[in-house]
Design a protein around this motif. Structure first.
Motif, short mmCIF file in Angstrom:
data_model
loop_
_atom_site.label_atom_id
_atom_site.label_comp_id
_atom_site.label_asym_id
_atom_site.label_seq_id
_atom_site.Cartn_x
_atom_site.Cartn_y
_atom_site.Cartn_z
N ALA A 24 0.82 -1.21 0.00
CA ALA A 24 0.00 0.00 0.00
C ALA A 24 0.86 1.27 0.00
O ALA A 24 0.57 2.23 -0.72
CB ALA A 24 -0.92 -0.02 1.22
N LEU A 69 4.69 5.00 -4.21
CA LEU A 69 4.77 6.32 -4.84
C LEU A 69 3.47 7.09 -4.60
O LEU A 69 3.46 8.32 -4.51
CB LEU A 69 5.00 6.16 -6.34
N ASN A 115 1.75 7.32 -1.92
CA ASN A 115 1.77 8.05 -0.64
C ASN A 115 2.76 9.20 -0.64
O ASN A 115 2.49 10.25 -0.09
CB ASN A 115 2.19 7.11 0.51
N PHE A 147 -6.37 3.50 -5.04
CA PHE A 147 -5.01 3.23 -5.53
C PHE A 147 -4.04 3.03 -4.38
O PHE A 147 -3.23 2.11 -4.36
CB PHE A 147 -4.56 4.40 -6.41
N THR A 148 -4.15 3.90 -3.38
CA THR A 148 -3.16 3.86 -2.30
C THR A 148 -3.28 2.59 -1.47
O THR A 148 -2.30 2.09 -0.93
CB THR A 148 -3.25 5.12 -1.41
N LEU A 173 -6.65 -4.90 -7.96
CA LEU A 173 -5.89 -5.73 -8.89
C LEU A 173 -5.39 -7.03 -8.28
O LEU A 173 -4.52 -7.70 -8.83
CB LEU A 173 -4.79 -4.95 -9.61
N SER A 185 4.27 -6.27 -5.21
CA SER A 185 2.88 -6.72 -5.08
C SER A 185 2.08 -6.51 -6.37
O SER A 185 1.06 -7.15 -6.59
CB SER A 185 2.19 -6.01 -3.93
N LEU A 186 2.55 -5.60 -7.23
CA LEU A 186 1.86 -5.44 -8.51
C LEU A 186 2.03 -6.68 -9.37
O LEU A 186 1.17 -7.04 -10.16
CB LEU A 186 2.46 -4.25 -9.28
N1 PFF Z 1 -0.51 1.41 -3.37
C1 PFF Z 1 0.61 1.75 -4.20
C2 PFF Z 1 0.97 3.21 -3.99
O1 PFF Z 1 0.27 3.91 -3.25
O2 PFF Z 1 1.97 3.63 -4.57
C3 PFF Z 1 0.37 1.49 -5.66
C4 PFF Z 1 -0.15 0.13 -5.93
C5 PFF Z 1 0.63 -0.98 -5.60
C6 PFF Z 1 -1.38 -0.03 -6.48
C7 PFF Z 1 0.16 -2.24 -5.80
C8 PFF Z 1 -1.88 -1.29 -6.69
C9 PFF Z 1 -1.11 -2.39 -6.33
F1 PFF Z 1 -1.56 -3.58 -6.53
#
Ligand code: PFF
Length: 463
Positions: free
Chosen positions: A37, A40, A42, A244-245, A250, A341-342
C-alpha cells in the motif's frame, strides 16, 4: 465449465494449503500488505493532490473514503484470497464454484492481473527516475540549482531514452529477483528488511522538519478544514486515490491474503494496514510541506513536486544534501515493495496455470513488463509524437488501468462478495463477533462500495 485460464496447477492440492507459501505470522502479512500500500502513491502523489485540492477538506474526504470504501473492499479481497488459497483468478473461480455461481466471475481476477502488469510498466519508469535522483544526490549533483535548472534537469532526463532505459531495466531486475526468490525467501525477507528501514527514514526526516520552521504552517494546511474547499472534483479524486493507495482492485491484497495464516483476524489486520498507510501519507506530507513552504514554492506544483521543487528546496536547507539522499532512498524502498505486489498476482497465476516454476514465471513476466515499460518511457522522447486514442503511450497505460480496469475489477469483487458469495463463508472467514459490525460491513460492500466506485468510473470516462 471452467474457463481456459482457470486451471489450478495442482488439482490434488487441498484448500488449506497454498502452492506458493505462507507468511510466518499475521504481522508479516500486515507489513507485507502495508509495503504494497505504501508507495509512490503516498510519497509522490498524495502530497501534490492534497496541494492541488486545497488541503484539509480533501484530507477529510479522503479519510472518509478510506473508511467507507477502502477498508470494506480490502477486507473482501483478503477474505477471498485467504479462503481460496489461490492466485486471484483462480481464487474468485474457486469461491464462485463453491457458492454455486458461474465461474465467469473470475474475469474480475483476470482484469486485476492484467492491470498489475500494465501499472507495473509505468510505475517502473517513475521508480527509475527516483533511482536516478538517488544516485545524483549521493554524488552531490543536485546542488546549486535554481528552479529553472532543476526543471531543465528533469526535462533532460525525460528526453534521454538511454538513461531512463537503464534505470527502468535495473528496477525490473531488482523487483523480479525478489519475486523469483519466493514468498518466504523473497517477499517476506524483503518486507522484513525494507519496512523497518522505511519507517526509520520517515521518522528521521519528520524529526528534521518538526524541529525546523514552517511545521505549523504545514500542519494547518493538512488539517484545517474549510467547507468552501469541498468540491465534487476533489471528492472523486479522493476516492480514486483511496483505491489506488490501498492497492485495491488488482488482486495484490487478495494474493497476499492467500498467504495469510488461517487463524488471524482479517478486520483487525485490514484496519491496521489502512491506518499505517494513512499515517505514512500524512507523515510524508508533513515532511514535504515544511520544505516546500520554507523555499517559498507551491504545494500544488503537480507531479514535478518531487523531482523539481524538492531538490531545489533540499539544496537551500542546512544538511539538505543528506536529507535529500535519505528522502530518495525512502521513496525507492517504498516503490520496490509496491512493485513486488503489482507483479505477484500474475507470477502466482502463471505458476498455477502453466505449471511452470517461479523462476520461469518471473523471467517470462519480467521480459513482458520490461518491454511494455520501454514503450512507456519512449513515449517521453523517441515516441513523443505517437498518440493512441488521443493519449501518449504512458498516459494511455495510466488511463486504461486507473480509470477502467481497476474500478471495474473493484466493482466486480464488491458485487461478487456482496451478492453472490455464500453468506456463511463470509461470516466464517471474517469471524466478526459483533452482529452490528458485520451488518455495517455487509451494507458497505453491497451498496456503498459498488455505487461509489461506479460514480468515479463513469466520471473518469467522461474526462
Ligand atoms: N498502493 C501503491 C501506492 O500507493 O503507490 C500502488 C499500488 C501498488 C497499487 C500495488 C496497486 C497495487 F496492486
Amino acid at each position: 465449465m471452467p474457463l481456459p485460464w482457470a486451471r489450478s496447477g495442482n488439482p490434488c492440492m487441498s484448500i488449506a494449503e497454498t502452492l506458493h507459501g505462507t507468511w510466518a505470522s499475521r504481522w508479516v502479512f500486515i507489513f507485507a500488505a502495508t509495503g504494497s500500500a505504501v508507495g509512490l502513491g503516498n510519497i509522490w502523489k498524495f502530497p501534490y493532490i492534497v496541494g492541488q485540492h486545497g488541503g484539509g477538506a480533501f484530507v477529510l474526504v479522503y479519510l472518509s473514503c478510506i473508511l467507507a470504501v477502502g477498508v470494506p473492499l480490502m477486507m473482501a479481497e483478503v477474505l477471498i484470497g485467504r479462503r481460496a488459497r489461490r492466485s486471484p483468478v483462480n481464487a474468485v473461480a474457486t469461491m464462485a464454484r463453491e457458492s454455486g455461481r458461474s465461474e465467469h466471475w473470475q474475469i474480475a481476477g483476470f482484469m486485476g492481473v492484467l492491470a498489475g502488469l500494465l501499472i507495473f510498466s509505468f510505475y517502473s519508469v517513475v521508480a527509475g527516475w527516483v533511482l536516478e535522483y538517488l544516485l545524483a544526490s549521493s554524488r552531490g549533483e543536485l546542488i546549486n540549482m535554481g528552479y529553472q535548472q532543476a526543471g531543465e534537469r528533469f526535462r533532460t532526463l525525460l528526453a534521454d531514452p538511454r538513461t531512463m532505459f537503464g534505470w527502468h531495466t535495473l528496477f525490473v531486475t531488482i523487483v523480479m529477483s525478489i519475486l523469483a526468490c519466493g514468498v518466504v525467501h523473497g517477499l517476506e525477507r524483503a518486507t522484513r528488511l525494507i519496512m523497518p528501514a522505511l519507517f526509520a527514514l520517515l521518522v528521521v526526516l519528520l524529526g528534521y522538519t518538526v524541529t525546523g520552521g514552517y511545521f505549523t504552517q504545514a500542519w494547518n494546511f493538512l488539517f484545517s478544514f474549510e467547507s468552501r474547499q469541498l468540491s465534487w472534483e476533489a471528492a472523486l479524486a479522493a476516492l480514486g486515490h483511496a483505491f489506488f493507495t490501498l492497492s485495491l482492485g488488482l488482486g495484490a491484497i487478495m494474493v497476499y491474503g492467500s498467504y495469510m495464516p488461517k487463524k488471524s483476524s482479517i478486520s483487525g489486520a485490514v484496519l491496521t494496514i489502512a491506518a499505517l498507510d494513512t499515517l505514512v501519507a500524512l507523515m510524508a506530507s508533513l515532511v514535504i510541506y515544511p520544505i516546500v513552504f520554507a523555499s517559498g514554492s507551491d504545494p500544488a506544483a503537480g507531479p514535478g513536486l518531487m523531482f523539481i521543487t524538492l531538490p531545489v528546496a533540499f539544496d537551500q536547507m542546512p544538511g539538505g544534501q543528506v536529507i535529500g539522499l535519505l528522502f530518495f532512498g525512502l521513496v525507492a524502498l517504498a516503490a520496490i515493495t509496491s512493485a513486488i505486489s503489482l507483479m505477484e498476482p500474475a507470477v502466482a497465476f502463471l505458476i498455477e496455470h502453466l505449471g511452470i516454476s517461479r523462476l520461469q514465471s518471473c523471467m517470462l513476466l519480467g521480459a513482458l513488463v520490461w518491454l511494455l515499460g520501454t514503450a512507456a518511457l519512449a513515449s517521453f522522447n523517441v515516441l513523443n509524437g505517437v498518440v493512441l486514442f488521443d493519449r501518449s503511450i504512458y498516459n494511455l497505460l495510466d488511463f486504461v488501468t486507473a480509470s477502467i480496469l481497476l474500478p471495474l475489477s473493484g466493482i466486480l469483487v464488491a458485487l461478487f462478495i456482496g451478492w453472490r458469495m455464500k453468506r456463511t463463508y463470509l461470516r466464517e472467514e471474517l469471524a466478526i463477533r459483533n452482529v452490528w459490525l458485520f451488518r455495517l460491513w455487509y451494507l458497505l460492500i453491497r451498496f456503498v462500495a459498488p455505487a461509489a466506485i461506479a460514480v468515479v468510473f463513469v466520471q473518469n470516462l467522461r474526462h
